[in-house]
Write an enzyme that holds these catalytic residues in place. Sequence first.
Site, PDB file in Angstrom:
ATOM      1  N   ARG A  63     -14.935 -10.812   0.898  1.00 20.44           N
ATOM      2  CA  ARG A  63     -15.856  -9.851   0.279  1.00 20.44           C
ATOM      3  C   ARG A  63     -16.501 -10.406  -0.979  1.00 20.44           C
ATOM      4  O   ARG A  63     -17.599  -9.989  -1.345  1.00 20.44           O
ATOM      5  CB  ARG A  63     -15.099  -8.536  -0.013  1.00 20.44           C
ATOM      6  N   GLU A 100      -1.852  -7.031  -2.981  1.00 20.93           N
ATOM      7  CA  GLU A 100      -1.247  -5.705  -2.864  1.00 20.93           C
ATOM      8  C   GLU A 100      -0.610  -5.528  -1.485  1.00 20.93           C
ATOM      9  O   GLU A 100       0.324  -4.771  -1.321  1.00 20.93           O
ATOM     10  CB  GLU A 100      -2.350  -4.652  -3.079  1.00 20.93           C
TER      11      GLU A 100
END
Length: 182
Positions: A63, A100
């Site tokens: 991204r 994460e």
Amino acid sequence: MIFDEFSIKTLIRPVPDFPKPGVVFRDITPLFQSPRALRMVADSFIQRYVEADFSHIGALDARGFLIGSIIAYELNKPLILFRKQGKLPADVLSASYCTEYGEAYLEVHADSLCEGDSILMFDDLIATGGTLLAAAQLVRRMGARIHEAAAIIDLPELDGSRKLQDAGIPTFTLTAFALDDR
Ligand SMILES: O=P(O)(O)OC[C@H]1O[C@H](OP(=O)(O)OP(=O)(O)O)[C@H](O)[C@@H]1O
Ligand SMILES: Nc1ncnc2[nH]cnc12
């Protein structure tokens, strides 16, 4: 165009329990579907960095490529791609990292930067900072330094931006979410 944080935030979609239970995924695809919002985001970064002194732009797979390449084009800077393992064809430097919701290796072509270069890094989001810290290791191994790490979104409760700043890497983000923001 005046930067309007509220309208940017409303175009970042929270998706609970993706890609695993307990994670609220911050989905930027609606933002990229809005030409006006994308222009606002790009213009904010361009305004911040147009006069800044750095030699390269770096973008993080995948991204980070979306925003990093727009800014590299606009500011006429060489673009360095930091990719997930096994994607770059020539000799690479490699660093492991955790995020994460996973762990992986980040790679960059070993001849991308030289001693004395300074690179402005782009990603969409800073969470634990693991990905950008791995990129910083690779940059330092080539004798270069990070001018700043820029992202659209910060998740400050995951402590990444603080860890980056503690590691001597300034950060800049356009907006932030608390983990329980909906
Ligand atoms: O601060 P961190 O904890 O490192 O997390 C942030 C990174 O996680 C996401 O990438 P992801 O690995 O999901 O890859 P993608 O861009 O290919 O979707 C995001 O785009 C950042 O690169
Ligand atoms: N919560 C999250 N949403 C989107 N991308 C992420 N990368 C790491 N954590 C993320």
